[in-house]
Design an enzyme around this catalytic site. Structure first.
Site, PDB file in Angstrom:
ATOM      1  N   SER A 237      -1.888  14.790  -6.942  1.00 26.91           N
ATOM      2  CA  SER A 237      -1.095  15.945  -7.315  1.00 26.91           C
ATOM      3  C   SER A 237      -2.109  16.744  -8.309  1.00 26.91           C
ATOM      4  O   SER A 237      -2.784  16.074  -9.139  1.00 26.91           O
ATOM      5  CB  SER A 237       0.214  15.711  -7.905  1.00 26.91           C
ATOM      6  OG  SER A 237       0.738  16.923  -8.533  1.00 26.91           O
TER       7      SER A 237
ATOM      8  N   TYR B 110       6.453  11.506 -13.757  1.00 25.21           N
ATOM      9  CA  TYR B 110       5.625  11.795 -12.608  1.00 25.21           C
ATOM     10  C   TYR B 110       4.257  11.811 -12.871  1.00 25.21           C
ATOM     11  O   TYR B 110       3.376  11.502 -12.243  1.00 25.21           O
ATOM     12  CB  TYR B 110       6.220  12.917 -11.971  1.00 25.21           C
ATOM     13  CG  TYR B 110       5.584  13.396 -10.855  1.00 25.21           C
ATOM     14  CD1 TYR B 110       5.759  12.953  -9.384  1.00 25.21           C
ATOM     15  CD2 TYR B 110       5.041  14.650 -10.763  1.00 25.21           C
ATOM     16  CE1 TYR B 110       5.205  13.280  -8.379  1.00 25.21           C
ATOM     17  CE2 TYR B 110       4.154  15.103  -9.511  1.00 25.21           C
ATOM     18  CZ  TYR B 110       4.390  14.590  -8.518  1.00 25.21           C
ATOM     19  OH  TYR B 110       3.757  14.910  -7.256  1.00 25.21           O
TER      20      TYR B 110
HETATM   21  P1  NDP Z   1       8.745  14.935   0.734  1.00 21.07           P
HETATM   22  O1  NDP Z   1       9.875  14.437  -0.241  1.00 21.07           O
HETATM   23  O2  NDP Z   1       8.861  16.026   1.592  1.00 21.07           O
HETATM   24  O3  NDP Z   1       8.485  13.500   1.627  1.00 21.07           O
HETATM   25  C1  NDP Z   1       8.390  12.269   1.032  1.00 21.07           C
HETATM   26  C2  NDP Z   1       7.921  11.422   2.176  1.00 21.07           C
HETATM   27  O4  NDP Z   1       7.968   9.876   1.417  1.00 21.07           O
HETATM   28  C3  NDP Z   1       9.040  11.160   3.173  1.00 21.07           C
HETATM   29  O5  NDP Z   1       8.627  10.770   4.323  1.00 21.07           O
HETATM   30  C4  NDP Z   1       9.898  10.011   2.471  1.00 21.07           C
HETATM   31  O6  NDP Z   1      10.706   9.465   3.410  1.00 21.07           O
HETATM   32  C5  NDP Z   1       8.885   8.978   1.849  1.00 21.07           C
HETATM   33  N1  NDP Z   1       9.444   8.195   1.012  1.00 21.07           N
HETATM   34  C6  NDP Z   1       9.957   8.545  -0.206  1.00 21.07           C
HETATM   35  N2  NDP Z   1      10.263   7.249  -0.950  1.00 21.07           N
HETATM   36  C7  NDP Z   1       9.584   6.329  -0.119  1.00 21.07           C
HETATM   37  C8  NDP Z   1       9.696   4.775  -0.283  1.00 21.07           C
HETATM   38  N3  NDP Z   1      10.380   4.149  -1.383  1.00 21.07           N
HETATM   39  N4  NDP Z   1       9.159   4.316   0.657  1.00 21.07           N
HETATM   40  C9  NDP Z   1       8.719   4.841   1.686  1.00 21.07           C
HETATM   41  N5  NDP Z   1       8.433   6.068   2.057  1.00 21.07           N
HETATM   42  C10 NDP Z   1       9.065   6.922   1.019  1.00 21.07           C
HETATM   43  O7  NDP Z   1       7.651  15.136  -0.284  1.00 21.07           O
HETATM   44  P2  NDP Z   1       6.080  15.855  -0.096  1.00 21.07           P
HETATM   45  O8  NDP Z   1       5.730  15.827   1.233  1.00 21.07           O
HETATM   46  O9  NDP Z   1       6.492  17.034  -0.704  1.00 21.07           O
HETATM   47  O10 NDP Z   1       5.119  14.965  -1.048  1.00 21.07           O
HETATM   48  C11 NDP Z   1       4.220  14.106  -0.345  1.00 21.07           C
HETATM   49  C12 NDP Z   1       3.194  13.729  -1.748  1.00 21.07           C
HETATM   50  O11 NDP Z   1       2.613  14.803  -2.112  1.00 21.07           O
HETATM   51  C13 NDP Z   1       4.014  12.784  -2.596  1.00 21.07           C
HETATM   52  O12 NDP Z   1       3.159  11.821  -3.227  1.00 21.07           O
HETATM   53  C14 NDP Z   1       4.021  14.128  -3.697  1.00 21.07           C
HETATM   54  O13 NDP Z   1       3.952  13.465  -5.136  1.00 21.07           O
HETATM   55  C15 NDP Z   1       2.577  14.936  -3.418  1.00 21.07           C
HETATM   56  N6  NDP Z   1       2.850  15.997  -3.976  1.00 21.07           N
HETATM   57  C16 NDP Z   1       3.865  16.936  -3.521  1.00 21.07           C
HETATM   58  C17 NDP Z   1       3.728  18.318  -3.938  1.00 21.07           C
HETATM   59  C18 NDP Z   1       4.848  19.349  -3.365  1.00 21.07           C
HETATM   60  O14 NDP Z   1       4.738  20.400  -4.272  1.00 21.07           O
HETATM   61  N7  NDP Z   1       5.633  18.935  -2.697  1.00 21.07           N
HETATM   62  C19 NDP Z   1       2.785  18.915  -4.842  1.00 21.07           C
HETATM   63  C20 NDP Z   1       1.804  17.641  -5.182  1.00 21.07           C
HETATM   64  C21 NDP Z   1       1.698  16.367  -4.690  1.00 21.07           C
HETATM   65  P3  NDP Z   1      12.113   8.494   3.101  1.00 21.07           P
HETATM   66  O15 NDP Z   1      12.662   9.250   1.931  1.00 21.07           O
HETATM   67  O16 NDP Z   1      13.040   8.228   4.478  1.00 21.07           O
HETATM   68  O17 NDP Z   1      11.560   7.244   2.514  1.00 21.07           O
END
Ligand code: NDP
Length: 259
Positions: free
Chosen positions: A142, A155
């Site tokens: 990020s 975070y």
């Molecule tokens: P979302 O919340 O939209 O999606 C998160 C995904 O991770 C889902 O598929 C969720 O599925 C999965 N997930 C969450 N917890 C777990 C777990 N314990 N085990 C396995 N899978 C898990 O997030 P984003 O797509 O927005 O973010 C993706 C990545 O990008 C993250 O690392 C985030 O920190 C990073 N990021 C996002 C930004 C943003 O603005 N959105 C900006 C910068 C970085 P489920 O809940 O079913 O497990």
């Protein structure tokens, strides 16, 4: 366009948001892809939606914060798609709080989800990446890995840690064919950001439109990043042309962070 025919990828957090866009792009480029998340139903639905025109996608339900479940991933890969040569550690999530009354549980949860899980999944699947002779490890960090994020100390600390892990492993693996890089999105248009907007609304009383505009304005481009933009970079890093790029942390943020 990068071609990834014959390659085999694992994308954690692949059921929605950035991870789903990455899985779709890797599959479109010709890779067989396993998507990993906790929610089996959403995971199966995402796999079914991506898997068309001969694309190969499997859904592996797994909580990446549970090392026992993660330890099963190599065997589950072997019996479904085969040994992976691309790993995208994307699963993650944010929660925010002022530090002085910061719940210790939140600190532990943010580090476990955003940093320790990357360590566990990498440790489990790295042997396969090394053995492939063309491994690619890509961590979704990020811009909060490079600069502070107000009210998001846990975070940001975890994401800074992801860069430390990325850079150290890049050095450790430099004599192998494995490259290790991070991509650093700014605020992206995903369910995670929708949750952030809801949190801002409930804590500040601002409207959802105001809250969204506040996040958009963190980018000089004045907009949220699309998952597909992050996915395009991940595909490039996974390809042969990126063999000389390792230990890097590349921003996809409309110019918000320039280091
Ligand atoms: P979302 O919340 O939209 O999606 C998160 C995904 O991770 C889902 O598929 C969720 O599925 C999965 N997930 C969450 N917890 C777990 C777990 N314990 N085990 C396995 N899978 C898990 O997030 P984003 O797509 O927005 O973010 C993706 C990545 O990008 C993250 O690392 C985030 O920190 C990073 N990021 C996002 C930004 C943003 O603005 N959105 C900006 C910068 C970085 P489920 O809940 O079913 O497990």
């Amino acid at each position: 366009m990068t071609r990834l025919t014959g390659r085999c990828a694992v994308v954690t957090g692949g059921s929605r948001g950035i991870g789903r866009a990455i899985a779709a792009a890797l599959a479109e480029a010709g890779a067989a892809v396993a998507i990993v998340a906790r929610g089996a139903e959403a995971l199966e639905a995402a796999a079914a939606a991506i898997e068309r025109d001969g694309r190969r996608v499997v859904a592996l339900a797994c909580d990446v914060t549970d090392p026992r479940q993660v330890a099963d991933l190599p065997a589950r890969m072997r019996t479904t798609l085969g040994d992976p040569d691309i790993l995208v550690n994307n699963a993650g999530g944010a929660d925010t709080h002022k530090l002085l009354d910061h719940p210790d549980e939140l600190w532990e949860r943010m580090l476990r989800l955003n940093l320790t899980s990357v360590y566990w999944v990498t440790k489990a699947l790295l042997p396969s990446l090394v053995a492939s002779g063309r491994g690619r490890l890509i961590n979704v960090a990020s811009t909060a890995a490079k600069s502070g994020a107000r009210y998001a100390a846990a975070y940001a600390a975890a994401k800074h840690g992801v860069l430390g892990l990325t850079r150290s492993l890049a050095l450790e693996l430099a004599s192998s064919a494995v490259t290790v890089n991070a991509v650093c999105p700014g605020y992206a248009d995903t369910p995670m950001t929708a949750e952030s907007i809801e949190r801002i609304v409930s804590r500040s009383g601002r409207s959802a439109d105001d809250a969204r505009r506040a996040l958009e304005s963190t980018s000089p481009q004045g907009r949220l990043i699309r998952g597909e933009e992050v996915a395009a970079l991940v595909c490039f890093l996974a390809g042969e042309a990126a063999a000389g790029i390792t230990g890097q942390a590349i921003n996809v943020d409309g110019g918000a962070v320039m280091t």
